[in-house]
Design a protein around this motif. Sequence first.
Motif, mmCIF file in Angstrom:
data_model
loop_
_atom_site.group_PDB
_atom_site.id
_atom_site.type_symbol
_atom_site.label_atom_id
_atom_site.label_comp_id
_atom_site.label_asym_id
_atom_site.label_seq_id
_atom_site.Cartn_x
_atom_site.Cartn_y
_atom_site.Cartn_z
ATOM 1 N N ARG A 35 30.063 81.756 28.944
ATOM 2 C CA ARG A 35 28.505 81.435 29.273
ATOM 3 C C ARG A 35 27.949 81.956 30.568
ATOM 4 O O ARG A 35 26.908 82.606 30.583
ATOM 5 N N PHE A 39 25.186 84.925 30.997
ATOM 6 C CA PHE A 39 23.894 84.465 31.756
ATOM 7 C C PHE A 39 24.262 83.547 32.993
ATOM 8 O O PHE A 39 24.106 82.468 32.720
ATOM 9 N N GLN A 59 20.553 78.884 28.395
ATOM 10 C CA GLN A 59 20.461 80.416 27.714
ATOM 11 C C GLN A 59 18.930 80.756 27.785
ATOM 12 O O GLN A 59 18.125 79.796 27.808
ATOM 13 N N THR A 61 15.858 82.100 25.195
ATOM 14 C CA THR A 61 15.635 82.329 23.700
ATOM 15 C C THR A 61 14.199 82.847 23.500
ATOM 16 O O THR A 61 13.319 82.707 24.376
ATOM 17 N N THR A 73 22.998 77.951 19.804
ATOM 18 C CA THR A 73 23.878 78.279 20.782
ATOM 19 C C THR A 73 25.027 79.135 20.671
ATOM 20 O O THR A 73 25.846 79.626 21.289
ATOM 21 N N ILE A 78 27.125 81.327 23.509
ATOM 22 C CA ILE A 78 25.844 81.969 23.695
ATOM 23 C C ILE A 78 25.599 83.280 23.906
ATOM 24 O O ILE A 78 24.643 84.174 23.884
ATOM 25 N N HIS A 82 22.037 84.203 23.263
ATOM 26 C CA HIS A 82 21.204 84.371 24.530
ATOM 27 C C HIS A 82 20.273 85.658 24.173
ATOM 28 O O HIS A 82 20.751 86.894 23.818
#
Length: 221
Positions: A35, A39, A59, A61, A73, A78, A82
């Motif tokens: 994760r 990001f 994240q 979207t 997710t 992600i 993401h």
Amino acid sequence: MEIRNLEPADLAAVAEVERIAWGDGAASPDTIKTRADVFPDGSIVAVEDDRIVGYAAAQLTAQISTKSWAEQTDHGEIRGSHVPGGRLAYGVSMSALPGISGEGVARYVIGHYTDIFLGTGRCSALCLGSRLPGFSRWSARDENSGDLGEYVLPTPDGRVRDPELRLYAKNGFNVLWELPEYFPDPASCAHGARIVRTHIEQRQVAHPQAGFVTKKVRRRD
């Protein structure tokens, strides 16, 4: 309480916070690292007295949907969900140690995300799927309908039935719609609610104990 970005040295402590908070459903160290790699701005920790007491991940979207947590997710990883440049910041996970005010951690986490996403104009909204930990008990009572849509709406006198929804209401979120089969939480009967915050400043509401305005918007599946 201090909120800062997750650092590589935090992984073991964050994994322990996740394990204590979520048990078998906790994110693994690999997932936590993934994760943050995908990001970095979305992975943050709450620090109190030089100890990590909370963790959250988000994240970006491009649209709000009725998808389950796993679909929304990429099963929490992600990597496939993401959207760089997405205008919606989506909450993936949040956890806190026992004995630490979960409400306090949530307030600081939401405040941080509000600052970096809404306050900068990077995103137009914060959104997530809330668990409904009071739903199982409420729906089991004979006097209640057991209807999920009714449960996520305020009562006629403005009360919010669910404790987790009340927490988010205090932090400026509104309900969009119910989410059947959203997340495998027994107390929620696996259901959830899609909630959103679109304003930078927390607004005063007609019912301070409630806070939700249910919005009618077009769903994008």
